[in-house]
Design a protein around this motif. Structure first.
Motif, short mmCIF file in Angstrom:
data_model
loop_
_atom_site.label_atom_id
_atom_site.label_comp_id
_atom_site.label_asym_id
_atom_site.label_seq_id
_atom_site.Cartn_x
_atom_site.Cartn_y
_atom_site.Cartn_z
N THR A 152 0.86 -1.18 0.00
CA THR A 152 0.00 0.00 0.00
C THR A 152 0.90 1.23 0.00
O THR A 152 1.77 1.36 0.85
N VAL A 153 0.67 2.12 -0.97
CA VAL A 153 1.52 3.28 -1.17
C VAL A 153 0.70 4.55 -0.94
O VAL A 153 -0.32 4.76 -1.60
N GLN A 154 1.16 5.37 -0.01
CA GLN A 154 0.49 6.65 0.25
C GLN A 154 0.90 7.68 -0.79
O GLN A 154 2.04 7.68 -1.25
N PRO A 155 -0.01 8.59 -1.18
CA PRO A 155 0.37 9.64 -2.12
C PRO A 155 1.44 10.53 -1.51
O PRO A 155 1.39 10.86 -0.33
N SER A 156 2.40 10.92 -2.31
CA SER A 156 3.52 11.73 -1.84
C SER A 156 3.09 13.17 -1.61
O SER A 156 2.32 13.73 -2.38
N MET A 157 3.63 13.76 -0.56
CA MET A 157 3.43 15.19 -0.32
C MET A 157 4.43 16.01 -1.12
O MET A 157 4.31 17.23 -1.20
N LEU A 158 5.43 15.34 -1.72
CA LEU A 158 6.48 16.03 -2.45
C LEU A 158 6.64 15.49 -3.87
O LEU A 158 7.71 15.08 -4.27
#
Length: 176
Positions: free
Chosen positions: A104-110
């Motif tokens: 599971t991959v969280q969307p990047s803030m950067l």
């Protein structure tokens, strides 16, 4: 993720937030998928899921999910090929039909994230590389989320930490 959530994910088929693969042999393919989910080009602001051990039709592939496989999948984050480092979780789910590993991959803030220097994205169920326009959209998202030092939260601060006399005597009169 529990078994019921996995079944719902498999039933939803591949999309811009879900990718199935039968095995973990192609490390580049897996890392590109992680990078693409972290970039979240459509802007869902929801995690992406890489399901290993399921074919494109949603059938279990008979994969044996070992501790070594889980460590290797977790290593996709730390091997330095994906920059900035994505936020991922790796887990094994066992059902009556078989075993799968879910990243599971969280969307990047950067955004934009890059794998070996290339910006990976998902366009529907297809994984690919970003165009200049796609990269610009991701860069704009990064800039819009950036905050100056005075707009960032000061974790752990309390009301006692405020310089109340300074605020009341100097800043407040100028604002009125």
């Amino acid at each position: 993720m529990d078994e019921q959530a996995l079944r719902a994910l498999i039933a939803s088929h591949e999309a811009d937030r879900v990718e199935f693969t039968q095995s973990a042999k192609d490390g580049d393919k897996l890392a590109e998928a992680v990078c693409a989910f972290a970039n979240d080009l459509p802007g869902h602001a929801k995690p992406g899921h890489l399901v290993i051990g399921v074919d494109d039709r949603g059938r279990y592939a008979g994969l044996r999910v070992s501790d070594e496989l889980l460590r290797n999948l977790g290593g996709l984050r730390d091997d330095g090929n994906i920059q900035p480092l994505p936020s991922i979780t790796v887990e094994k789910i066992v059902t009556a039909e078989g075993e799968v590993a879910v990243v599971t991959v969280q969307p990047s803030m950067l955004p934009p994230g890059r794998y070996k220097g290339r910006v990976c994205i998902r366009n529907g169920p297809r994984r690919g590389y970003a165009t200049e326009h796609d990269e610009r959209r991701l860069i704009e998202r990064r800039v819009s989320q950036a905050r100056t030092f005075d707009a960032q939260p000061c974790l752990g601060a309390t009301v006692k930490d405020l310089a109340l006399p300074l605020f009341l005597n100097e800043y407040r009169p100028q604002a009125l």
